[in-house]
Design a protein around this motif. Structure first.
Motif, short mmCIF file in Angstrom:
data_model
loop_
_atom_site.label_atom_id
_atom_site.label_comp_id
_atom_site.label_asym_id
_atom_site.label_seq_id
_atom_site.Cartn_x
_atom_site.Cartn_y
_atom_site.Cartn_z
N GLY A 115 0.82 -1.21 0.00
CA GLY A 115 0.00 0.00 0.00
C GLY A 115 0.85 1.26 0.00
O GLY A 115 1.96 1.30 -0.54
N VAL A 116 0.34 2.29 0.65
CA VAL A 116 1.04 3.58 0.69
C VAL A 116 2.40 3.42 1.36
O VAL A 116 3.41 3.98 0.91
CB VAL A 116 0.18 4.64 1.41
N GLU A 117 2.46 2.66 2.44
CA GLU A 117 3.74 2.48 3.15
C GLU A 117 4.77 1.79 2.26
O GLU A 117 5.96 2.11 2.30
CB GLU A 117 3.52 1.66 4.42
N GLY A 118 4.30 0.86 1.43
CA GLY A 118 5.22 0.20 0.51
C GLY A 118 5.79 1.16 -0.52
O GLY A 118 6.97 1.10 -0.86
N VAL A 119 4.95 2.07 -1.01
CA VAL A 119 5.42 3.09 -1.96
C VAL A 119 6.44 4.00 -1.28
O VAL A 119 7.49 4.33 -1.86
CB VAL A 119 4.24 3.90 -2.51
N GLY A 137 1.68 1.34 -7.35
CA GLY A 137 1.18 0.92 -6.05
C GLY A 137 0.21 -0.23 -6.17
O GLY A 137 -0.37 -0.49 -7.23
N ARG A 138 0.03 -0.95 -5.06
CA ARG A 138 -0.88 -2.08 -5.03
C ARG A 138 -1.70 -2.01 -3.75
O ARG A 138 -1.40 -1.25 -2.84
CB ARG A 138 -0.11 -3.41 -5.09
N GLU A 139 -2.76 -2.77 -3.71
CA GLU A 139 -3.57 -3.00 -2.51
C GLU A 139 -4.55 -1.89 -2.18
O GLU A 139 -5.45 -2.11 -1.37
CB GLU A 139 -2.66 -3.30 -1.30
N SER A 140 -4.40 -0.71 -2.78
CA SER A 140 -5.37 0.36 -2.50
C SER A 140 -5.28 1.44 -3.56
O SER A 140 -4.24 1.63 -4.20
CB SER A 140 -5.12 0.98 -1.12
N GLY A 149 0.99 4.77 -10.68
CA GLY A 149 -0.08 3.97 -11.23
C GLY A 149 -0.45 2.82 -10.34
O GLY A 149 -0.15 2.82 -9.14
N PHE A 150 -1.09 1.81 -10.92
CA PHE A 150 -1.57 0.65 -10.15
C PHE A 150 -1.10 -0.62 -10.82
O PHE A 150 -1.23 -0.80 -12.04
CB PHE A 150 -3.10 0.65 -10.06
N GLY A 151 -0.56 -1.55 -10.01
CA GLY A 151 -0.11 -2.85 -10.50
C GLY A 151 -0.97 -3.95 -9.91
O GLY A 151 -0.80 -4.32 -8.75
N ALA A 152 -1.91 -4.46 -10.69
CA ALA A 152 -2.88 -5.44 -10.19
C ALA A 152 -2.28 -6.84 -10.17
O ALA A 152 -1.55 -7.24 -11.07
CB ALA A 152 -4.13 -5.42 -11.06
#
Length: 344
Positions: A115-119, A137-140, A149-152
């Protein structure tokens, strides 16, 4: 800065004997001239799919299935990531990023767990490093908002419609894993109209036609697919229908070496060295909306090899030597535009 040797110029990697002139991070000139320099100057690599947070657990999970290793939320890597501190994650990622840079990688695309913490963790790991990162980012949705962007993870895990729409509204990049275990999730991934897909091991003829008509690029990670036992993607078939880029995938399972990925791909598929080098450089750059070709006016993203190393001395075909023989130990220097100078 002037670098002499054999320069692999442009999108076709035309070998030019001479020198490339770099000023203020930009290629000012490519000059043909006789030279005794044995260097090979090629575009810096673009690693189009990584999970480098998994650097905290290199070679963990031997013998486990793909789901046991990486399936959210309780695959081994997700448990290890949750157990690691911010400092441990950052330190592990810093070392992998430095390994990539030293091995000629100038840009990469990261699917970032946490999530945000991972980014935020990978932002800390990238601080002061001249490698260009596209972090998805992922998860949210919030993780997408603070990244590029988003990585699904894949359409079998969720429908991702909200995340896709939010990413589209934000004009950011949306990538998704598909066809890694089987073909069952490919159509659902297509329905999201992704900017690119990852893996596509189990792509079928109708999927190839759809890829071609829609123009969706694919990132293949053949070494990872081999290690996880899911099979190998039909890379030549994919390349005949769409743009294909190379990624090293999960740092838990594979080194983030584009040299190893290229050699494996070339020897596995029989594709030309030019095609494989394009997958490792030009194609990945296009996916990330950047440019690495060695052309006047482009930002200088260069990997310079010692063509007189014990490994490369005597090579008759520079492109083939780069793809099928060269390794990290042959890198003499890496030049990236954030400094405009030698980053070796």
């Amino acid at each position: 800065m002037e670098i002499e040797g054999t320069i692999l110029r442009g999108h076709e990697f035309e070998p030019i004997e001479g020198r490339v002139v770099v000023e203020d991070g930009e290629i000012q000139a490519i000059e043909e001239s006789a030279t005794d320099a044995e260097r090979i100057v090629l575009p810096a690599f673009v690693n189009a799919h990584t999970h480098i947070g998994d650097s905290i657990a290199k070679e963990a999970g031997g013998g486990l299935s793909l789901d046991e290793l990486v399936a959210p939320p309780d695959g081994l890597k997700h448990r290890l990531l949750r157990a690691a501190s911010h400092e441990e994650l950052v330190a592990a990622m810093e070392r992998t990023i430095e390994f990539m840079r030293a091995g000629g990688t100038g840009a990469f695309c990261e699917f970032r767990e946490g999530g945000v913490e991972g980014v935020r963790a990978i932002e800390d790991a990238l601080a002061g490093v001249p490698v260009e990162a596209t972090v998805l980012g992922r998860e949210s949705i919030e993780a997408m908002e603070v990244s590029q962007g988003f990585g699904a993870s894949g359409a079998r895990d969720a429908d991702f419609e909200r995340e896709r729409e939010a990413t589209r509204e934000a004009a950011k990049l949306f990538g998704i894993h598909a066809g890694e275990r089987d073909a069952a999730d490919i159509d659902a991934a297509f329905a999201l109209d992704p900017d690119f897909l990852v893996h596509m091991v189990y792509v079928e003829p109708p999927h190839l036609d759809r890829l071609e008509s829609e123009g969706w690029p694919v990132v293949v990670c053949p070494r990872s697919n081999l290690v996880t036992g899911v099979g190998l993607p039909p890379i030549a078939d994919l390349a005949a229908h769409t743009t294909v880029a190379l990624g090293t995938d999960n740092a838990m399972l594979n080194s983030a070496s584009m040299f190893r990925e290229m050699e494996f791909t070339a020897k596995l598929t029989g594709l030309s060295a030019h095609e494989v080098l394009r997958m490792a450089t030009i194609n990945g750059a296009a996916l990330l909306d950047t440019e690495v070709a060695i052309e006047t006016g482009n930002a200088a993203r260069l990997c310079v090899l010692d063509g007189d190393s014990h490994n490369l001395a005597g090579a008759r075909d520079p492109v083939r030597a780069v793809v099928r023989r060269a390794g990290v130990s042959d890198v003499e220097r890496v030049v990236l535009p954030s400094t405009g100078s030698d980053n070796s």
